[in-house]
Write a protein that holds these residues in place. Structure first.
Motif, PDB file in Angstrom:
ATOM      1  N   ALA A  13     -18.168 -16.760  10.418  1.00 54.13           N
ATOM      2  CA  ALA A  13     -17.431 -15.805   9.584  1.00 54.13           C
ATOM      3  C   ALA A  13     -16.968 -14.593  10.362  1.00 54.13           C
ATOM      4  N   LYS A  14     -17.573 -14.337  11.530  1.00 54.19           N
ATOM      5  CA  LYS A  14     -17.206 -13.175  12.335  1.00 54.19           C
ATOM      6  C   LYS A  14     -15.910 -13.383  13.105  1.00 54.19           C
ATOM      7  N   ALA A  15     -15.511 -14.629  13.306  1.00 53.20           N
ATOM      8  CA  ALA A  15     -14.321 -14.940  14.092  1.00 53.20           C
ATOM      9  C   ALA A  15     -13.080 -14.322  13.455  1.00 53.20           C
ATOM     10  N   CYS A  16     -12.403 -13.454  14.216  1.00 56.68           N
ATOM     11  CA  CYS A  16     -11.148 -12.828  13.802  1.00 56.68           C
ATOM     12  C   CYS A  16     -11.278 -11.949  12.564  1.00 56.68           C
ATOM     13  N   ARG A  17     -12.477 -11.538  12.225  1.00 53.00           N
ATOM     14  CA  ARG A  17     -12.670 -10.628  11.109  1.00 53.00           C
ATOM     15  C   ARG A  17     -12.159  -9.239  11.490  1.00 53.00           C
ATOM     16  N   GLN A  18     -11.675  -8.493  10.507  1.00 51.39           N
ATOM     17  CA  GLN A  18     -11.256  -7.113  10.743  1.00 51.39           C
ATOM     18  C   GLN A  18     -11.612  -6.257   9.537  1.00 51.39           C
ATOM     19  N   ILE A  19     -12.124  -5.069   9.812  1.00 46.09           N
ATOM     20  CA  ILE A  19     -12.493  -4.118   8.770  1.00 46.09           C
ATOM     21  C   ILE A  19     -11.867  -2.770   9.123  1.00 46.09           C
ATOM     22  N   THR A  20     -11.177  -2.151   8.169  1.00 46.40           N
ATOM     23  CA  THR A  20     -10.645  -0.800   8.381  1.00 46.40           C
ATOM     24  C   THR A  20     -11.018   0.076   7.184  1.00 46.40           C
ATOM     25  N   GLY A  21     -11.152   1.378   7.433  1.00 47.25           N
ATOM     26  CA  GLY A  21     -11.476   2.316   6.365  1.00 47.25           C
ATOM     27  C   GLY A  21     -10.793   3.651   6.581  1.00 47.25           C
ATOM     28  N   LEU A  22     -10.603   4.400   5.496  1.00 46.03           N
ATOM     29  CA  LEU A  22      -9.901   5.678   5.548  1.00 46.03           C
ATOM     30  C   LEU A  22     -10.512   6.643   4.547  1.00 46.03           C
ATOM     31  N   LEU A  23     -10.674   7.892   4.974  1.00 50.89           N
ATOM     32  CA  LEU A  23     -11.096   8.968   4.087  1.00 50.89           C
ATOM     33  C   LEU A  23     -10.310  10.210   4.467  1.00 50.89           C
ATOM     34  N   GLY A  24      -9.673  10.859   3.484  1.00 46.81           N
ATOM     35  CA  GLY A  24      -8.864  12.020   3.814  1.00 46.81           C
ATOM     36  C   GLY A  24      -8.721  12.996   2.669  1.00 46.81           C
ATOM     37  N   TYR A  25      -8.239  14.181   3.023  1.00 36.07           N
ATOM     38  CA  TYR A  25      -7.905  15.219   2.047  1.00 36.07           C
ATOM     39  C   TYR A  25      -6.503  15.698   2.405  1.00 36.07           C
ATOM     40  N   GLU A  26      -5.537  15.491   1.503  1.00 35.04           N
ATOM     41  CA  GLU A  26      -4.142  15.723   1.828  1.00 35.04           C
ATOM     42  C   GLU A  26      -3.441  16.493   0.724  1.00 35.04           C
ATOM     43  N   THR A  27      -2.790  17.598   1.095  1.00 32.27           N
ATOM     44  CA  THR A  27      -1.960  18.386   0.191  1.00 32.27           C
ATOM     45  C   THR A  27      -0.591  18.564   0.842  1.00 32.27           C
ATOM     46  N   LYS A  28       0.331  19.223   0.148  1.00 34.59           N
ATOM     47  CA  LYS A  28       1.638  19.492   0.745  1.00 34.59           C
ATOM     48  C   LYS A  28       1.526  20.479   1.902  1.00 34.59           C
ATOM     49  N   ALA A  29       0.571  21.384   1.834  1.00 35.04           N
ATOM     50  CA  ALA A  29       0.457  22.438   2.842  1.00 35.04           C
ATOM     51  C   ALA A  29      -0.338  22.007   4.069  1.00 35.04           C
ATOM     52  N   TYR A  30      -1.316  21.138   3.890  1.00 36.90           N
ATOM     53  CA  TYR A  30      -2.161  20.708   5.008  1.00 36.90           C
ATOM     54  C   TYR A  30      -2.926  19.456   4.628  1.00 36.90           C
ATOM     55  N   GLY A  31      -3.477  18.800   5.644  1.00 37.50           N
ATOM     56  CA  GLY A  31      -4.266  17.602   5.383  1.00 37.50           C
ATOM     57  C   GLY A  31      -5.081  17.200   6.591  1.00 37.50           C
ATOM     58  N   LEU A  32      -6.136  16.442   6.343  1.00 40.55           N
ATOM     59  CA  LEU A  32      -7.020  15.946   7.394  1.00 40.55           C
ATOM     60  C   LEU A  32      -7.561  14.599   6.954  1.00 40.55           C
TER      61      LEU A  32
END
Length: 363
Positions: free
Chosen positions: A196-215
């Motif tokens: 099951a590990k062959a060619c597996r891919q995991i991605t994740g995202l966490l952010g805080y985004e406004t019109k003025a700034y974001g991270l």
């Protein structure tokens, strides 16, 4: 701004208890972008070349279909089918796939969107607001070609926006089914019985985004298998990227940058590198925008580093049509051979200069 062709098909879908009919809406959209580029030091002899790029100009060309059906109570069925186009020859992109940019179906509601199929993953999404040049021919994507090709086959994905917080993840059982070559076709279809590990891919995202700034921050790990490209020829091999990206507005100017930390455990050994980038986007006139970016790749335990400087001026003839010009410089050190233009060539250790001009139209 996409000029949509709304078909409002008024399909005779299942009638609700109130007697109203569900409605499916299909949007046809596209982007056509091409030009000419002149590059120096394209080989060891220092020869120059003038060419029409295949991969991208200021943005990659594409044709897409996006649809949604209201299922009631705030729930929608959604789909995206998007083809990549090579404007110089008219051929399909992303490893000669019919819908190589996206091919997904899902459900969208108040708690986010769940999708199934080939789709952009969280590494792609993480950089969309902090990379002022985007998938320009001269950009950080020349240093790391995976970044504009961060898509996963056989994937289940989730993306949710909660006020200013964004959360997302993808899980792929076989990250890349095409063997055509290049960063978007790396011959790792996966789904191997007993592994099951062959060619597996995991991605994740966490952010805080406004019109003025974001991270935001993202995590991306992909595994290999027999025959896969880039030295990931075993499921014990892996390629991991961790990004931290941000932006903020200073009046009309957007300042944005980030870092991509990469660790590759390949058949050829361990490689570690950091990619730093910073850019500014500023509307110099009501119809013109200037984008500039500096980037540096630092390869640990090696002198194969590279530094890039790029500027692009876009002039909008209308909301959908723009002409643009771009100049860039890539300085290669030691054994580095990173071309300034995505998909191009350069002599080992040689610096490279480039100029490009083109035309873009969206519909």
């Amino acid at each position: 701004m996409k000029n949509t062709i709304r078909c409002a098909l008024a399909l005779l879908a299942a009638t609700t208890a109130s007697g109203a009919m569900a409605q499916s809406t299909v949007t046809v959209y596209g982007l056509l972008d091409t030009g000419l580029a002149h590059m120096t030091n394209t080989n060891a002899a220092g020869d120059a070349v003038t060419k029409m790029p295949s991969l991208t100009g200021s943005f990659p060309s594409r044709l897409g279909f996006r649809g949604a059906e209201d299922l009631g109570d705030g729930l929608q069925a959604v789909f995206t089918l998007e083809s990549g186009l090579a404007m110089d020859t008219g051929s399909m992109g992303q490893g000669n796939r019919l819908f190589g940019r996206q091919a997904s179906v899902g459900l969208k509601g108040r708690y986010g969107t769940l999708t199934l199929g080939r789709q952009i993953n969280m590494t792609y999404i993480a950089l969309t607001k902090s990379d002022v040049l985007g998938p320009n021919l001269f950009s950080i994507n020349s240093i790391d070609p995976y970044l504009p090709n961060a898509r996963s086959d056989n994937a289940i994905g989730y993306l949710g926006y909660f006020n200013d917080v964004v959360v997302g993840a993808t899980y792929s059982t076989g990250r890349d089914g095409s063997a055509a070559g290049g960063p978007s076709a790396t011959n790792c279809p996966g789904e191997v019985p007993g592994n099951a590990k062959a060619c597996r891919q995991i991605t994740g995202l966490l952010g805080y985004e406004t019109k003025a700034y974001g991270l935001n921050a993202s995590y991306d790990i992909m595994y290999g298998n027999v025959g896969a490209a880039n030295g990931l020829t075993s499921s014990d091999n892996s390629d991991r990227r961790v990004t931290v990206n941000g932006y903020f507005m200073a009046g009309a100017a957007k300042l944005a940058g980030g870092v991509v930390e990469r660790t590759t455990h390949a058949a050829t050994g361990l490689t570690e590198s950091d990619l730093y980038y910073f850019g500014v986007s500023y509307p110099v006139a009501p119809q013109a925008t200037l984008d500039a970016q500096v980037a540096k790749r630092d390869v640990k335990h090696s002198d194969a580093d590279a530094t890039m400087l790029v500027a692009r001026l876009s002039y909008y003839l209308s909301k959908r049509t723009a002409v643009y010009g771009s100049v860039g410089h890539m300085k290669n050190s030691g054994l580095s051979a990173i071309a300034l233009d995505a998909g191009g060539t350069v002599g080992v250790g040689r610096s490279q200069n480039g100029v490009m001009a083109g035309l873009r139209h969206t519909f």
